[in-house]
Design a protein around this motif. Structure first.
Motif, PDB file in Angstrom:
ATOM      1  N   SER A 222       0.830  -1.216   0.000  1.00  8.68           N
ATOM      2  CA  SER A 222       0.000   0.000   0.000  1.00  8.68           C
ATOM      3  C   SER A 222       0.861   1.261   0.000  1.00  8.68           C
ATOM      4  O   SER A 222       0.495   2.269  -0.608  1.00  8.68           O
ATOM      5  CB  SER A 222      -0.936  -0.003   1.209  1.00  8.68           C
TER       6      SER A 222
ATOM      7  N   GLU B 111      -3.752  -3.757  -6.052  1.00  9.11           N
ATOM      8  CA  GLU B 111      -3.091  -4.485  -4.949  1.00  9.11           C
ATOM      9  C   GLU B 111      -3.721  -5.864  -4.771  1.00  9.11           C
ATOM     10  O   GLU B 111      -4.941  -6.013  -4.827  1.00  9.11           O
ATOM     11  CB  GLU B 111      -3.209  -3.686  -3.645  1.00  9.11           C
TER      12      GLU B 111
ATOM     13  N   HIS C 156      -3.465  -9.366  -2.178  1.00 13.72           N
ATOM     14  CA  HIS C 156      -2.918  -9.786  -0.885  1.00 13.72           C
ATOM     15  C   HIS C 156      -2.575 -11.246  -0.789  1.00 13.72           C
ATOM     16  O   HIS C 156      -2.020 -11.680   0.210  1.00 13.72           O
ATOM     17  CB  HIS C 156      -3.933  -9.473   0.225  1.00 13.72           C
TER      18      HIS C 156
HETATM   19 MG   LIG Z   1      -2.032  -3.049   1.764  1.00 14.94          MG
END
Ligand SMILES: [Mg+2]
Ligand SMILES: Nc1nc2c(ncn2[C@@H]2O[C@H](COP(=O)(O)OP(=O)(O)OP(=O)(O)O)[C@@H](O)[C@H]2O)c(=O)[nH]1
Length: 182
Positions: free
Chosen positions: A26, A70, A72
């Protein structure tokens, strides 16, 4: 697979920014957002966020933007599912320099490879970045041997504070993605 945003007449490239938990994904996205902008859309009942960075136009006829999402990995349920990987042009992977995160770095990468598909992954240009380098002694040279599912077009190993250099590296990576998608 780059596509054209017909309303704006802009060519769009798509990349995922992946890596193990708390490696700095991030933070790096925020650095990209400084030179670009944040965007989002609604899909499958959820909001999908991305950061969009313009590539330098040079003598190109059409403007080109790189959209970065993004991802994860295993740690969080991801309602975007495999839809995130549709039309993917490239991968940015942040490996963790901390020794105790080595397994996470490898597992997250293997999960990404399985989600994208091995043969497709092999054809995608990849940018390998080191995260948390002040906190650990691992370096990309050592990590790379375990992260081999794609051919890294570029490796980038600089402290988190080097935001401009990071964004430049991503833009160069975008140029490679553009060449491959043509
Ligand atoms: Mg993040
Ligand atoms: N010292 C140091 N701290 C970092 C570095 N990268 C990230 N951090 C810190 O680590 C924490 C996690 O950073 P994030 O950018 O949220 O990491 P992330 O990979 O997006 O984390 P998740 O989305 O939760 O998986 C934050 O407190 C950052 O400030 C780094 O290279 N060095």
């Amino acid at each position: 697979m780059a596509f054209v945003d017909l309303n704006r007449n802009v060519l769009i490239l798509k990349a995922v920014l992946a890596g193990p938990p708390a490696v700095g994904k991030s933070r790096r996205l925020a650095q990209l957002a400084e030179r670009g902008q944040r965007g989002s859309f609604r899909a499958a009942g959820t909001t999908v966020d991305f950061v969009s960075v313009p590539l330098p136009q040079g003598d190109r006829v059409k403007a080109v933007e790189l959209e970065v999402y993004e991802w994860h990995g295993l740690e969080r349920a991801d309602v975007r599912g495999k839809g995130l990987f549709v039309g993917l042009d490239g991968v940015i992977y942040i490996a963790d320099a901390r020794e105790d995160r080595y397994i996470d770095t490898v597992r997250c990468f293997e999960h990404l490879r399985d989600q994208v598909g091995k043969s497709r992954m092999r054809r995608l240009p990849g940018l390998l970045v080191l995260g948390q380098m002040a906190e650990g002694l691992l370096r990309l040279g050592m990590l790379e041997t375990k992260l081999k599912a794609l051919t890294w077009s570029r490796r980038w190993e600089q402290p988190l504070e080097d935001a401009d250099a990071f964004v430049d590296a991503v833009c160069l990576h975008g140029e490679v993605m553009l060449e491959r998608s043509m």
